[in-house]
Scaffold this active site. Structure first.
Site, PDB file in Angstrom:
ATOM      1  N   THR A  13      -2.663  -6.299 -30.481  1.00  0.00           N
ATOM      2  CA  THR A  13      -2.936  -7.554 -31.182  1.00  0.00           C
ATOM      3  C   THR A  13      -3.810  -7.257 -32.400  1.00  0.00           C
ATOM      4  O   THR A  13      -4.616  -6.325 -32.385  1.00  0.00           O
ATOM      5  CB  THR A  13      -3.630  -8.576 -30.272  1.00  0.00           C
ATOM      6  OG1 THR A  13      -4.917  -8.089 -29.871  1.00  0.00           O
ATOM      7  CG2 THR A  13      -2.779  -8.867 -29.045  1.00  0.00           C
ATOM      8  N   GLY A  15      -2.582  -6.111 -35.127  1.00  0.00           N
ATOM      9  CA  GLY A  15      -2.084  -4.777 -35.430  1.00  0.00           C
ATOM     10  C   GLY A  15      -1.533  -4.578 -36.826  1.00  0.00           C
ATOM     11  O   GLY A  15      -0.925  -3.535 -37.092  1.00  0.00           O
ATOM     12  N   GLY A  18      -6.137  -2.495 -40.664  1.00  0.00           N
ATOM     13  CA  GLY A  18      -7.362  -1.925 -40.123  1.00  0.00           C
ATOM     14  C   GLY A  18      -7.169  -1.078 -38.880  1.00  0.00           C
ATOM     15  O   GLY A  18      -6.232  -0.284 -38.776  1.00  0.00           O
ATOM     16  N   ILE A  19      -8.061  -1.247 -37.919  1.00  0.00           N
ATOM     17  CA  ILE A  19      -8.046  -0.440 -36.706  1.00  0.00           C
ATOM     18  C   ILE A  19      -6.777  -0.685 -35.905  1.00  0.00           C
ATOM     19  O   ILE A  19      -6.176   0.245 -35.364  1.00  0.00           O
ATOM     20  CB  ILE A  19      -9.306  -0.724 -35.863  1.00  0.00           C
ATOM     21  CG1 ILE A  19     -10.554  -0.204 -36.592  1.00  0.00           C
ATOM     22  CG2 ILE A  19      -9.192  -0.081 -34.483  1.00  0.00           C
ATOM     23  CD1 ILE A  19     -11.864  -0.669 -35.976  1.00  0.00           C
ATOM     24  N   GLY A  20      -6.326  -1.929 -35.827  1.00  0.00           N
ATOM     25  CA  GLY A  20      -5.116  -2.238 -35.077  1.00  0.00           C
ATOM     26  C   GLY A  20      -3.897  -1.521 -35.628  1.00  0.00           C
ATOM     27  O   GLY A  20      -3.089  -0.959 -34.872  1.00  0.00           O
ATOM     28  N   SER A 139     -17.488  -3.918 -30.298  1.00  0.00           N
ATOM     29  CA  SER A 139     -18.257  -3.440 -31.445  1.00  0.00           C
ATOM     30  C   SER A 139     -19.593  -2.952 -30.944  1.00  0.00           C
ATOM     31  O   SER A 139     -20.069  -3.380 -29.883  1.00  0.00           O
ATOM     32  CB  SER A 139     -18.467  -4.587 -32.447  1.00  0.00           C
ATOM     33  OG  SER A 139     -19.442  -4.245 -33.419  1.00  0.00           O
ATOM     34  N   TYR A 152     -20.780 -13.394 -33.656  1.00  0.00           N
ATOM     35  CA  TYR A 152     -19.964 -12.183 -33.532  1.00  0.00           C
ATOM     36  C   TYR A 152     -20.554 -11.258 -32.474  1.00  0.00           C
ATOM     37  O   TYR A 152     -19.832 -10.764 -31.597  1.00  0.00           O
ATOM     38  CB  TYR A 152     -19.901 -11.476 -34.881  1.00  0.00           C
ATOM     39  CG  TYR A 152     -19.099 -10.188 -34.864  1.00  0.00           C
ATOM     40  CD1 TYR A 152     -17.715 -10.211 -34.802  1.00  0.00           C
ATOM     41  CD2 TYR A 152     -19.738  -8.950 -34.904  1.00  0.00           C
ATOM     42  CE1 TYR A 152     -16.977  -9.030 -34.771  1.00  0.00           C
ATOM     43  CE2 TYR A 152     -19.004  -7.766 -34.886  1.00  0.00           C
ATOM     44  CZ  TYR A 152     -17.628  -7.815 -34.823  1.00  0.00           C
ATOM     45  OH  TYR A 152     -16.901  -6.652 -34.797  1.00  0.00           O
TER      46      TYR A 152
END
Length: 252
Positions: A13, A15, A18-20, A139, A152
Site C-alpha cells: 500500500t 506503493g 517513495g519507500i513503497g 517511523s 504523526y
C-alpha cells in the site's frame, strides 16, 4: 539479486512513490510473481506501474475506505488467490503544532495512518498463507517526541503496537508481523506532506549529516532492503520487532 521472493505475491500500500515504490521494485527484482501497488492518485500509480513492468498491478485504493479495501481483496483473490506478504506502508505526514490543530486534521491522520493499517491487514488476512509475513511501516517518530508532529508520532506508535499484538494473535498460523521504522529519508512526504521547499530540505539534509552517525539522509532503496529482509525467509524467526533503519540515530 538472490531470488528470495520467486513466485511470491505481495501487496504494497502506498506503493506508487517513495519507500513503497522502492519496496515494490525490490520485490520484483527478487523474483516476485506479482506485486499489487495501491495509492489514491491514478496518474502516479500508472507511472509507477509503467516503471515497474508487467508484473506490477496498480490499484487505485484509499486505505481509509473499507469499500476500496474490499475491492482490492476481491481483485487479488480472483487473480492470484493467496498472498505471501503484505506491506502496509501507506501513510501521511503533516505538521500539527499543539494549540493549532483542527479536529479534521486529527481524523485525517488517524484514518490513514492507523485505521488504514489496521483494516488493510484485517481485510487481506483471509488471503494470507500460513507462514506469510506482515510488514508495517512506522517511523523512528514512534518512540520520540519530534516537535510539531504529535499526531504523526502518535499514529506511528499505534502502528508499532499493532505488530506486538498481531505477532501474538496470529501465532496459530505462523504469520509474522514486524515493523519497519525509517529515519530521515528523502521521499515525496517532505514535499507533499510537510510542504518543504528545496532550501528547507537542503537545510534538513545538512542537519541530518550532523546528528546521524552515518552522516547522511537515506534514500528509499536503503529502507526497502530492510523491509524485504523482514518479509523473507532469512527473517523466519524474527517476529514482533521494530527495526530502526535510521543510520544509528535512535541508538545514541
Amino acid at each position: 539479486m538472490t531470488g528470495k521472493f520467486i513466485n511470491q505475491v505481495a501487496v504494497v500500500t502506498g506503493g506508487s512513490t517513495g519507500i513503497g515504490f522502492a519496496i515494490a521494485q525490490a520485490l520484483l527484482a527478487e523474483g516476485a510473481k506479482r506485486v499489487y501497488i495501491t495509492g489514491r492518485s491514478a496518474a502516479t500509480l500508472d507511472a509507477a506501474a509503467t516503471a515497474l513492468g508487467m508484473n506490477a498491478v496498480a490499484v487505485v485504493s484509499d486505505v481509509a475506505q473499507q469499500t476500496d479495501l474490499d475491492s482490492l481483496k476481491a481483485l487479488i483473490e480472483g487473480r492470484d488467490g493467496q498472498l505471501d506478504a503484505v506491506f502496509a506502508n501507506a501513510g501521511i505526514c503533516e505538521k500539527n503544532p499543539v494549540g493549532e490543530t483542527t479536529e479534521a486534521a486529527y481524523y485525517t491522520m488517524f484514518d490513514i495512518n492507523v485505521k488504514g493499517v489496521f483494516f488493510t491487514v484485517q481485510t487481506l488476512l483471509p488471503l494470507m498463507k500460513d507462514g506469510s509475513s506482515i510488514v508495517l511501516t512506522a517511523s523512528i517518530c514512534s518512540s520520540n517526541g519530534m516537535e510539531g508532529l504529535s499526531l504523526y508520532n502518535a499514529s506511528k506508535a499505534a502502528v508499532r503496537s499493532f505488530a506486538r499484538t498481531w505477532a501474538n494473535e496470529l501465532k496459530g498460523r505462523k504469520i509474522r508481523a514486524n515493523v519497519l521504522s525509517p529515519g530521515f529519508t528523502r521521499t515525496p512526504l517532505m514535499d507533499n506532506g510537510l510542504k518543504m521547499d528545496e532550501r528547507q530540505i537542503e537545510a534538513l539534509r545538512n542537519h541530518v549529516g550532523q546528528i546521524v552517525p552515518l552522516g547522511y539522509m537515506a534514500q528509499p532503496e536503503q529502507i526497502a532492503s530492510s523491509a524485504l529482509f523482514l518479509a523473507c525467509a532469512d527473517a523466519s524467526y524474527v517476529n514482533g520487532v521494530e527495526l530502526m533503519v535510521d543510520g544509528g540515530l535512535s541508538q545514541i
